[in-house]
Design an enzyme around this catalytic site. Structure first.
Site, PDB file in Angstrom:
ATOM      1  N   SER A 119      36.779  40.955  38.868  1.00 26.40           N
ATOM      2  CA  SER A 119      37.277  40.029  37.851  1.00 26.40           C
ATOM      3  C   SER A 119      38.149  40.753  36.831  1.00 26.40           C
ATOM      4  CB  SER A 119      36.116  39.388  37.095  1.00 26.40           C
ATOM      5  OG  SER A 119      35.233  38.774  37.973  1.00 26.40           O
ATOM      6  N   HIS A 140      41.651  37.918  43.975  1.00 37.98           N
ATOM      7  CA  HIS A 140      40.676  37.303  43.073  1.00 37.98           C
ATOM      8  C   HIS A 140      40.452  35.849  43.463  1.00 37.98           C
ATOM      9  CE1 HIS A 140      39.415  35.882  38.879  1.00 37.98           C
ATOM     10  NE2 HIS A 140      38.419  36.570  39.390  1.00 37.98           N
ATOM     11  N   GLU A 152      44.262  34.696  43.189  1.00 45.30           N
ATOM     12  CA  GLU A 152      45.239  35.589  42.555  1.00 45.30           C
ATOM     13  C   GLU A 152      45.393  36.841  43.427  1.00 45.30           C
ATOM     14  OE1 GLU A 152      45.042  35.040  37.797  1.00 45.30           O
ATOM     15  OE2 GLU A 152      43.169  35.683  38.692  1.00 45.30           O
ATOM     16  N   ASN A 191      42.002  33.821  34.317  1.00 40.31           N
ATOM     17  CA  ASN A 191      40.829  34.011  33.454  1.00 40.31           C
ATOM     18  C   ASN A 191      41.238  34.242  32.001  1.00 40.31           C
ATOM     19  OD1 ASN A 191      38.748  33.567  35.166  1.00 40.31           O
ATOM     20  ND2 ASN A 191      38.331  35.717  35.618  1.00 40.31           N
TER      21      ASN A 191
END
Ligand SMILES: NC(=O)c1ccc[n+]([C@@H]2O[C@H](COP(=O)([O-])OP(=O)(O)OC[C@H]3O[C@@H](n4cnc5c(N)ncnc54)[C@H](O)[C@@H]3O)[C@@H](O)[C@H]2O)c1
Length: 294
Positions: A119, A140, A152, A191
């Protein structure tokens, strides 16, 4: 288009199970590894459950058993496999991930792309322990992997354009959409965008400007989202968001990402969201939200 036939998935937690599932659904052969045998057993149970739901909704083009037969357990990562890509999805710890990258760099043939589902850990730091930094990339996926259509694709300092393109092709093979991220900044793109609004929502509550259900309702209705920030926060886990915020803050020192006091207190108290039955909302044993007291 580069075709991917064999995939190694390391880590059979929430994300690894989802990644193994979508790869098998796409017709790829999956070599599935976890250090913990029980975790592998649970992951397979979750995959069977998820495929059952998809089958019931008429969303599988093949028999469940055919898809499952493509996943084989792979207990020893040092065994050589001519995989097209190896995807690591173990705990979010640099030392642990680097150890895995060292091992798979040795055991995989030179053409294998090594990917991480991290992450926030910089891809460059994972690439640095391998002999093939040009073939190391971030992939991701989002939770739940079987449902969320975007991935991603993150470039480390030495990731080559060939590796980026092959990784984007791989995501397309899975029937998902790739978003290119041109640098491995912590939190990547989506994020960061999401966390800034989460932090702001928590601060508004801290200041007594609104109640939690009001904010969730407003965000759902105004922005056409399925969940408000606190509902998503409970699903993701307050500890997971806290960890991501701290990772971004520590590297950037950007105060927008410093976890608000209310979030820190909840994490310390063990109010981690749905998984502990308490977070921003309370949940009963069946996982249903109790009457809003928030
Ligand atoms: N949970 C999410 O919503 C989410 C979303 C996107 C990305 N991620 C990232 O994905 C990664 C995995 O997260 P998760 O939520 O699936 O974790 P998890 O805690 O559910 O599972 C991690 C798994 O890794 C296994 N593991 C630990 N050490 C290992 C080793 N040496 N070799 C093989 N397996 C090992 C554990 O046994 C466990 O089954 C993390 O980097 C996380 O930041 C998580």
């Amino acid at each position: 288009m580069t075709e991917t036939r064999k995939v190694i998935v390391v880590g059979a937690g929430i994300m690894g199970a989802g990644i193994a599932q979508v790869c098998a659904q796409a017709g790829l052969q999956v070599f599935f590894n976890d250090i913990d045998e029980q975790a592998l057993g649970k992951a397979l149970e979750r995959i069977v459950w998820s495929l059952g739901k998809l089958a019931a909704a008429g969303r599988l083009s093949e028999e469940k058993e055919t898809i499952l037969s493509r996943i084989r357990l792979f207990p020893d990562l040092s065994v050589a496999v001519e995989a097209d890509i190896a995807i690591e999805a173990v705990y979010e710890r640099l030392d642990l991930k680097q150890n895995i990258f060292r091992v798979i760099d040795q055991s995989c043939g030179p053409r294998t792309i090594l990917a991480s589902n991290t992450s926030a850990i910089p891809i460059t730091e994972l690439a640095s322990v391998t002999r093939r930094p040009d073939k190391v990339v971030g992939l991701h996926f989002f939770n739940p992997v079987a449902m969320i259509q975007v991935v991603e694709v993150i470039k480390g300092i030495e990731t080559s354009e060939n590796t980026m393109q092959a990784s984007i092709d791989f995501v397309t093979t899975l029937g998902k959409e790739a978003i290119r991220v041109e640098s491995d900044i912590p939190g990547f793109l989506l994020n960061r965008i999401n966390l800034v609004s989460y932090v702001e929502a928590i601060r508004l509550v801290e200041q007594g400007l609104a109640k939690i259900p009001e904010i969730d309702k407003g965000v759902r209705l105004a922005f056409g989202r399925k969940q408000g920030p606190f509902e998503t926060g409970d699903m993701v886990g307050l500890d997971v968001s806290y960890g991501a915020l701290m990772a971004i803050y520590e590297e950037s020192k950007d105060p927008r990402f410093y976890p608000p006091q209310l979030l820190r207190r909840k994490v310390k108290a063990g109010y981690l969201g749905r998984k502990t039955g308490k977070g921003w909302y309370d949940y009963d044993a069946g996982g249903n939200r109790k009457l809003d007291l928030a």
